[in-house]
Scaffold this motif. Structure first.
Motif, PDB file in Angstrom:
ATOM      1  N   LEU A  12      70.998  -5.102  23.356  1.00 28.97           N
ATOM      2  CA  LEU A  12      70.863  -3.886  22.562  1.00 28.97           C
ATOM      3  C   LEU A  12      71.851  -2.811  22.997  1.00 28.97           C
ATOM      4  CD1 LEU A  12      67.001  -3.370  22.150  1.00 28.97           C
ATOM      5  CD2 LEU A  12      68.639  -4.166  20.437  1.00 28.97           C
ATOM      6  N   LEU A  13      71.988  -2.621  24.290  1.00 26.90           N
ATOM      7  CA  LEU A  13      72.907  -1.592  24.788  1.00 26.90           C
ATOM      8  C   LEU A  13      74.323  -1.841  24.297  1.00 26.90           C
ATOM      9  CD1 LEU A  13      73.724   0.786  26.631  1.00 26.90           C
ATOM     10  CD2 LEU A  13      74.040  -0.887  28.460  1.00 26.90           C
ATOM     11  N   TRP A  14      74.826  -3.045  24.507  1.00 26.67           N
ATOM     12  CA  TRP A  14      76.224  -3.310  24.182  1.00 26.67           C
ATOM     13  C   TRP A  14      76.451  -3.483  22.683  1.00 26.67           C
ATOM     14  CZ3 TRP A  14      79.325  -1.704  27.669  1.00 26.67           C
ATOM     15  CH2 TRP A  14      78.898  -1.686  29.004  1.00 26.67           C
ATOM     16  N   LEU A  15      75.406  -3.811  21.935  1.00 29.75           N
ATOM     17  CA  LEU A  15      75.523  -3.848  20.480  1.00 29.75           C
ATOM     18  C   LEU A  15      75.791  -2.447  19.929  1.00 29.75           C
ATOM     19  CD1 LEU A  15      75.255  -5.540  17.838  1.00 29.75           C
ATOM     20  CD2 LEU A  15      72.811  -4.945  17.861  1.00 29.75           C
ATOM     21  N   HIS A  16      75.204  -1.441  20.572  1.00 32.68           N
ATOM     22  CA  HIS A  16      75.303  -0.069  20.055  1.00 32.68           C
ATOM     23  C   HIS A  16      76.277   0.810  20.825  1.00 32.68           C
ATOM     24  CE1 HIS A  16      72.037  -0.567  17.169  1.00 32.68           C
ATOM     25  NE2 HIS A  16      71.406  -1.256  18.094  1.00 32.68           N
ATOM     26  N   GLN A  17      76.697   0.375  22.003  1.00 30.86           N
ATOM     27  CA  GLN A  17      77.556   1.205  22.846  1.00 30.86           C
ATOM     28  C   GLN A  17      78.908   1.491  22.217  1.00 30.86           C
ATOM     29  OE1 GLN A  17      80.339  -0.394  24.293  1.00 30.86           O
ATOM     30  NE2 GLN A  17      81.081   1.162  25.721  1.00 30.86           N
ATOM     31  N   ALA A  18      79.490   0.493  21.557  1.00 31.10           N
ATOM     32  CA  ALA A  18      80.849   0.655  21.039  1.00 31.10           C
ATOM     33  C   ALA A  18      80.935   1.826  20.065  1.00 31.10           C
ATOM     34  CB  ALA A  18      81.316  -0.638  20.364  1.00 31.10           C
ATOM     35  N   ASN A  19      80.123   1.810  19.022  1.00 33.05           N
ATOM     36  CA  ASN A  19      80.188   2.886  18.031  1.00 33.05           C
ATOM     37  C   ASN A  19      79.381   4.098  18.433  1.00 33.05           C
ATOM     38  OD1 ASN A  19      81.870   1.340  16.482  1.00 33.05           O
ATOM     39  ND2 ASN A  19      80.670   1.503  14.612  1.00 33.05           N
TER      40      ASN A  19
ATOM     41  N   SER B 187      79.236  -0.201  10.279  1.00 32.17           N
ATOM     42  CA  SER B 187      79.313  -1.469  11.011  1.00 32.17           C
ATOM     43  C   SER B 187      77.962  -1.943  11.517  1.00 32.17           C
ATOM     44  CB  SER B 187      80.282  -1.330  12.195  1.00 32.17           C
ATOM     45  OG  SER B 187      81.586  -1.083  11.762  1.00 32.17           O
ATOM     46  N   GLY B 188      77.208  -1.050  12.152  1.00 35.69           N
ATOM     47  CA  GLY B 188      75.927  -1.442  12.717  1.00 35.69           C
ATOM     48  C   GLY B 188      74.949  -1.910  11.664  1.00 35.69           C
TER      49      GLY B 188
ATOM     50  N   MET C 136      83.727   4.425  21.083  1.00 38.69           N
ATOM     51  CA  MET C 136      84.647   4.746  19.996  1.00 38.69           C
ATOM     52  C   MET C 136      84.684   6.250  19.695  1.00 38.69           C
ATOM     53  SD  MET C 136      86.402   2.139  19.087  1.00 38.69           S
ATOM     54  CE  MET C 136      87.048   2.755  17.544  1.00 38.69           C
ATOM     55  N   PRO C 137      83.549   6.963  19.660  1.00 42.05           N
ATOM     56  CA  PRO C 137      83.651   8.411  19.470  1.00 42.05           C
ATOM     57  C   PRO C 137      84.477   9.101  20.554  1.00 42.05           C
ATOM     58  CG  PRO C 137      81.417   7.689  19.038  1.00 42.05           C
ATOM     59  CD  PRO C 137      82.144   6.503  19.605  1.00 42.05           C
ATOM     60  N   ALA C 138      84.357   8.634  21.797  1.00 44.71           N
ATOM     61  CA  ALA C 138      85.108   9.260  22.887  1.00 44.71           C
ATOM     62  C   ALA C 138      86.602   9.030  22.738  1.00 44.71           C
ATOM     63  CB  ALA C 138      84.610   8.739  24.233  1.00 44.71           C
TER      64      ALA C 138
ATOM     65  N   PHE D  29      86.890  -4.865  19.124  1.00 42.40           N
ATOM     66  CA  PHE D  29      87.883  -4.095  18.369  1.00 42.40           C
ATOM     67  C   PHE D  29      88.395  -2.873  19.138  1.00 42.40           C
ATOM     68  CE2 PHE D  29      88.463  -0.237  15.833  1.00 42.40           C
ATOM     69  CZ  PHE D  29      89.640  -0.550  15.166  1.00 42.40           C
ATOM     70  N   GLY D  30      87.491  -2.132  19.778  1.00 44.87           N
ATOM     71  CA  GLY D  30      87.881  -0.898  20.461  1.00 44.87           C
ATOM     72  C   GLY D  30      88.824  -1.115  21.622  1.00 44.87           C
ATOM     73  N   LEU D  31      88.897  -2.369  22.104  1.00 44.59           N
ATOM     74  CA  LEU D  31      89.754  -2.684  23.235  1.00 44.59           C
ATOM     75  C   LEU D  31      90.944  -3.546  22.831  1.00 44.59           C
ATOM     76  CD1 LEU D  31      86.857  -3.323  25.717  1.00 44.59           C
ATOM     77  CD2 LEU D  31      88.358  -1.348  25.661  1.00 44.59           C
ATOM     78  N   THR D  32      91.072  -3.812  21.541  1.00 44.32           N
ATOM     79  CA  THR D  32      92.193  -4.620  21.064  1.00 44.32           C
ATOM     80  C   THR D  32      92.936  -3.876  19.963  1.00 44.32           C
ATOM     81  OG1 THR D  32      90.666  -5.841  19.607  1.00 44.32           O
ATOM     82  CG2 THR D  32      91.152  -6.811  21.751  1.00 44.32           C
TER      83      THR D  32
END
Length: 224
Positions: free
Chosen positions: A98-105, A69-70, A109-111, A168-171
């Protein structure tokens, strides 16, 4: 308008992000949808033949085939974005972007995926590993809630690619691990704002026809 860009979308997966990104950018693309294979609901062989990763999203653009995705976001934004949905180094919200662009994956999401897999194999939610991963996911939600209390979107008052990566991770992912977001009203309000965007509506209609986006704090269960 014809395009050499093809998005391979696995239904009910994170590849919906790429469809939404392209709709927000207003760029032409071809959409190839693939269905999960029961009972494990993994990607079909048609995805596995495209790229060694065997996971979606995958894009093809001329002779290029790209997964992750990234990486796909960076490729599309750089080649087709014309500066839209990105913030540059001189922007005061660049670090947030930058933080929120990369935070999800990178973290969230790993957690939550670890928690989901633990539950599937019967691990107790109070086990050390489950608690660590759930606490990590909760910390991310708390940080996001705080961030969205200061602006309409994750990197300011305008939508960016960071939002497209994070929704996506929240929906849709809550189909796999149901969660209640009632204690995060700023996140829920953000999801509602996203749900009103015409580009998001188009993306979901194209990629997930018949699936009602899970934008509420407590989404309705799917009809059996």
């Amino acid at each position: 308008m014809s395009s050499t860009l093809t998005i391979h979308h696995l239904r009910k997966s994170q590849s919906e992000r790429v469809v939404w990104l392209c709709e927000e950018l207003g760029i032409p693309y071809n959409l190839e949808c693939h269905d999960r294979v029961p009972p494990a609901m993994l990607a079909p062989e048609s995805i596995r033949r495209l790229h060694w990763s065997g996971t979606a999203p995958v894009i093809q653009d001329g002779d290029i085939t790209l997964a992750e995705s990234g990486a796909i976001f960076e490729y599309i934004l750089a080649k087709y974005g014309n500066g839209k949905l990105v913030l540059g180094p001189t922007h005061p919200k660049y670090a947030d972007y930058l933080l929120w662009l990369h935070q999800a994956n990178g973290t969230y999401m790993p957690a939550v995926t670890s928690v989901m897999l633990g539950r599937m194999k019967g691990d107790d939610d109070e086990s050390p590993t489950q608690k660590v991963m759930q606490n990590r996911a909760n910390a991310n939600l708390q940080a996001m809630e705080k961030q969205l209390g200061t602006s309409a979107y994750l990197a300011g008052d305008e939508l960016t690619a960071a939002d497209c990566m994070s929704v996506f991770g929240l929906t849709t992912f809550r189909l796999f691990i149901p969660s209640d977001l009632t204690e995060y009203p700023n996140i829920v309000a953000w999801l509602q704002r996203v749900g009103q965007r015409e580009a998001y509506k188009r993306a979901m209609q194209k990629g997930e026809p018949g699936l009602e986006p899970m934008l509420a704090a407590v989404p309705q269960p799917l009809a059996q």
